[in-house]
Design an enzyme around this catalytic site. Structure first.
Site, PDB file in Angstrom:
ATOM      1  CG  ASP A  73      -1.833   1.199   1.092  1.00  0.00           C
ATOM      2  OD1 ASP A  73      -2.380   1.669   0.029  1.00  0.00           O
ATOM      3  OD2 ASP A  73      -1.868   1.794   2.298  1.00  0.00           O
ATOM      4  CB  SER A  74       0.469   4.826  -0.799  1.00  0.00           C
ATOM      5  OG  SER A  74      -0.807   4.938   0.064  1.00  0.00           O
ATOM      6  CB  CYS A  79      -3.077   0.455  -2.502  1.00  0.00           C
ATOM      7  SG  CYS A  79      -2.916   2.338  -3.193  1.00  0.00           S
ATOM      8  CD  GLU A 116      -0.157   7.479   5.331  1.00  0.00           C
ATOM      9  OE1 GLU A 116       0.951   7.716   5.711  1.00  0.00           O
ATOM     10  OE2 GLU A 116      -0.700   6.253   5.334  1.00  0.00           O
ATOM     11  CB  CYS A 141      -9.577   4.869   0.104  1.00  0.00           C
ATOM     12  SG  CYS A 141      -7.990   5.255   0.677  1.00  0.00           S
ATOM     13  CG  HIS A 179      -5.182   5.401   3.939  1.00  0.00           C
ATOM     14  ND1 HIS A 179      -4.597   4.620   2.775  1.00  0.00           N
ATOM     15  CD2 HIS A 179      -4.223   5.823   4.758  1.00  0.00           C
ATOM     16  CE1 HIS A 179      -3.309   4.787   2.937  1.00  0.00           C
ATOM     17  NE2 HIS A 179      -2.987   5.594   4.067  1.00  0.00           N
TER      18      HIS A 179
HETATM   19  N1  DGL Z   1      -4.819   3.240   0.654  1.00  0.00           N
HETATM   20  C1  DGL Z   1      -4.845   3.832  -0.742  1.00  0.00           C
HETATM   21  C2  DGL Z   1      -6.231   3.216  -1.500  1.00  0.00           C
HETATM   22  O1  DGL Z   1      -6.553   2.312  -1.182  1.00  0.00           O
HETATM   23  C3  DGL Z   1      -4.054   4.978  -1.203  1.00  0.00           C
HETATM   24  C4  DGL Z   1      -4.427   6.132  -0.459  1.00  0.00           C
HETATM   25  C5  DGL Z   1      -3.457   7.239  -0.949  1.00  0.00           C
HETATM   26  O2  DGL Z   1      -2.065   7.161  -0.808  1.00  0.00           O
HETATM   27  O3  DGL Z   1      -3.751   8.452  -1.189  1.00  0.00           O
HETATM   28  O4  DGL Z   1      -6.526   4.177  -2.246  1.00  0.00           O
END
Ligand code: DGL
Length: 279
Positions: free
Chosen positions: A15-16, A78, A163, A197, A199
């Protein structure tokens, strides 16, 4: 007779940043027997507001790194990377790198689950600007359920809040209300909302609070975990190449202290991370 020795390695989860930890938790709950390497590109997160070319390049670097660690199977935990890089990596890069390795994403398993949840086919989608603007969910839904409508709402402020561990204050409430109201104003009959997402489960209580109570809110972790289990059952040739020691190694491109602290909070478990460099 000579027997081929099968090389086994952990499953890579990318993931990012921290978001993929929400997917990792569910995968380890459903498939605890395997080894995993989690890689968060925290130094370059968020990806959600970056261009197609950059997300593709960063994601390919991460996949290559995990392949270099021996991983035979990598999950892009991600949505932004799944939306912007997965297809190119599968079609363009894998055949050259190693046609026997696999990279899977999170969008398909999420979309597949919709038919057992929605009553009216009016689907809301909350995601990063990158995911929403890529049109990947709309295209995937159109393939499987052409009668459904997808209403996408970009939420550019949510990943930075997560984050930076700012998920439970006035600012977080303000931005959760702002985007959930904007989504529901597109169609008040939306009955199912995808947290598109990885996150966003970290903001789940606030998002739930600001959406109408009858709306079903869909997190991806369990869906992705069940889909991976099913994939490994259908692909014994890949399953045999996944090592089974129940371990997880955590890698980050940011400071390992920062990652260790945050991941411990997100996972409710004490972990130790190691810093690596990509690119
Ligand atoms: N967690 C990621 C997603 O599912 C990326 C969030 C990001 O880095 O902007 O899109």
């Amino acid at each position: 007779m000579k027997q081929d020795i099968i090389k086994q390695a952990p499953i890579g989860i990318f993931d990012s940043g921290y978001g993929g930890l929400t997917i990792l938790s569910d995968i380890r709950r459903v498939l605890p027997q395997y080894d995993y390497i989690y890689l968060g590109d925290n130094a370059r997160a968020p990806y959600g507001t970056r261009s197609f070319e950059i997300v593709y390049r960063f994601t390919l670097e991460a996949v290559q790194y995990l392949f270099d660690q021996g991983c035979q199977l990598v999950i892009l935990a991600c949505n932004t990377a799944s939306a912007k890089a997965l297809r190119s990596i599968q079609q363009k890069d894998l055949p050259h790198i190693d046609p026997n390795r696999r990279v899977l994403g999170v969008i398909r398993p999420t979309v597949e689950a919709l038919s057992s949840i929605t009553q009216n086919g009016e689907i809301g989608l909350l995601g990063t600007p990158g995911t929403i603007n890529s049109g990947s969910y709309t295209a995937e839904v159109a393939k499987l359920y052409p009668q459904y409508n997808v209403y996408g709402q970009p939420c550019p402020m949510w990943v930075p809040l997560i984050e930076n561990n700012e998920t439970n204050n006035e600012g977080a409430h303000y931005f959760v209300k702002k985007y959930t109201d904007a989504l529901m104003s597109q169609n008040e009959n939306i009955d199912t909302v995808i947290l598109g997402c990885t996150h966003y489960p970290l903001l789940y209580p606030l998002i739930r609070q600001h959406l109408p109570s009858q709306v079903k809110l869909l997190s991806q972790g369990a869906l992705v975990a069940d889909s991976l289990k099913d994939y490994l059952e259908r692909h014994p040739e890949m399953e045999q190449r996944c090592s089974q020691g129940g371990s997880c190694t955590y890698l980050t491109t940011e400071s390992e202290t920062k990652f260790t602290e945050a991941a411990t909070r997100f996972l409710n478990d004490t972990i130790t991370a190691r810093q690596i460099e990509l690119g």
